[in-house]
Design an enzyme around this catalytic site. Structure first.
Site, PDB file in Angstrom:
ATOM      1  CD  GLN A  18      23.349  17.525 -23.586  1.00 35.15           C
ATOM      2  OE1 GLN A  18      23.407  18.701 -23.561  1.00 35.15           O
ATOM      3  NE2 GLN A  18      22.756  16.748 -23.289  1.00 35.15           N
ATOM      4  CG  HIS A  25      21.539  20.987 -20.045  1.00 34.86           C
ATOM      5  ND1 HIS A  25      20.488  21.042 -19.380  1.00 34.86           N
ATOM      6  CD2 HIS A  25      21.296  19.865 -20.845  1.00 34.86           C
ATOM      7  CE1 HIS A  25      19.713  19.785 -19.529  1.00 34.86           C
ATOM      8  NE2 HIS A  25      20.043  19.251 -20.417  1.00 34.86           N
ATOM      9  CE1 TYR A  62      14.590  13.642 -18.635  1.00 34.75           C
ATOM     10  CE2 TYR A  62      16.000  15.084 -17.779  1.00 34.75           C
ATOM     11  CZ  TYR A  62      15.378  14.817 -18.623  1.00 34.75           C
ATOM     12  OH  TYR A  62      15.723  15.115 -20.016  1.00 34.75           O
TER      13      TYR A  62
END
Length: 357
Positions: free
Chosen positions: A83, A149, A249
């Site tokens: 990311q 993140h 998750y």
């Protein structure tokens, strides 16, 4: 429990398709492609109607309608991967006078990474466009391992202060640790001085926007479900990882937000996840019926989402299937709504009202 979740997902999908339709002709706006970019991440409109667009790989572009895209030299070196990469772009409130632009990106030191915010002057002359005097004015702390993140959205308030979102870096507990800036929203002066924590308990905040009354709103990715639209209140703790309307998750439950738990609950939340990528609050006249509403770019949800805002209240309104991951949503100078698709060949799209027949 599995059957219940499957039924909920099916009903949600059916409701979305029945109210929005899957074909562009059914959308309440016309879409016009205005360009393509490689992993675009953010955009900001210049006073003359051009737009600065960042690409995750570390490139900065200037787009002008009907003209070739221009490269901006002097971009920072970024740690690209997962990311991470080049992120947001924002203009100083007095850009017309000082030509200052603000960027966020990921830097790596040894084996650890973190987001940073910096500013530079945009210079345009016979030699082209370039950044001069680039300096880092804020660093996410602590730097940690991993590629997720980061958050790192930027916006200016009417107070002239710079607001920066900072993700939890997939480390969970630091979002509640006030000795660092992971999982926080930070506010500082325009030169980076006097930074302080505004709110805590955030997971991956990927959208910041002020409404006309000066209220700050934020969208963030929840875990497995529980994506949030939050009204930001100074000193507020938004609960992560101690409270969430999603679950881990692994399937392990997380206590839901509930009155009296000491945390600020989201104004709106989504399960299944929409994976919010950007936030804009509309203030134009082109779509007068939506003035004051929030628009959310959905990545995994492949949608543009409208939320009706009424003071400090919010309610789900429209969920338009776009069939592509949407990274960014912005308002143009003429009141058009602009989108950037995620990924290689991501299109720049202009949304305008349908022509009257």
């Amino acid at each position: 429990m599995i059957l219940k979740f499957s039924l909920f997902f099916a009903m949600t999908l059916l409701s979305s398709c029945s109210t929005t339709g899957a074909e562009p002709a059914d959308l309440p706006f016309a879409m016009t492609e205005k360009g393509q970019f490689e992993q675009p991440w953010a955009m900001a409109f210049l006073p003359d109607g051009r737009a600065i667009i960042t690409q995750k790989g570390g490139q900065i572009k200037i787009w002008r309608d009907g003209a070739a895209v221009q490269d901006v030299n002097g971009a920072p070196n970024v740690a690209y991967g997962g990311q991470g990469g080049l992120g947001d772009v924002a203009l100083h409130p007095e850009f017309a006078q000082n030509q200052l632009i603000y960027l966020s990106w990921i830097e790596q030191v040894g084996g650890v990474k973190g987001a940073v915010a910096g500013r530079a002057q945009l210079i345009e002359d016979k030699d082209g466009a370039r950044l001069e005097g680039l300096q880092i004015i804020w660093r996410q702390s602590p730097k940690v391992s991993g590629n997720g993140h980061f958050g790192h959205r930027l916006t200016f308030g009417t107070d002239g202060l710079l607001y920066v979102s900072s993700g939890d870096r997939q480390k969970f507990e630091p979002a509640q640790d006030m000795s660092g800036t992971l999982g926080k929203i930070i506010v500082m002066k325009d030169d980076g001085s006097n930074p302080h924590i505004l709110t805590s308990g955030h997971r991956n905040p990927l959208g910041l926007a002020f409404d006309a009354a000066g209220r700050l709103w934020e969208v963030e990715m929840g875990p497995r479900g529980g994506d949030e639209l939050n009204l930001i209140k100074p000193g507020g703790n938004y609960g992560w990882p101690l409270a969430s309307n999603g679950s881990h998750y692994s399937g392990v439950d997380i206590p839901d937000h509930k009155p009296g738990d000491g945390f600020e609950a989201p104004k709106v939340w989504w399960t299944p996840s929409i994976s919010p990528g950007g936030l804009m609050i509309y203030s134009g006249a082109l779509f007068a019926q939506w003035k004051g509403d929030a628009f959310i770019a959905a990545l995994g949800g492949e949608a543009l989402i409208r939320v009706d805002l009424d003071g400090e209240s919010a309610a789900k309104a429209d969920h338009w299937a776009m069939d592509k991951r949407i990274r960014e949503v912005e308002q143009g100078p003429d009141g058009a709504i602009w989108l950037l698709e995620d990924g290689n060949g991501g299109r720049l799209l202009k949304l305008t009202p349908h022509a009257r027949k």
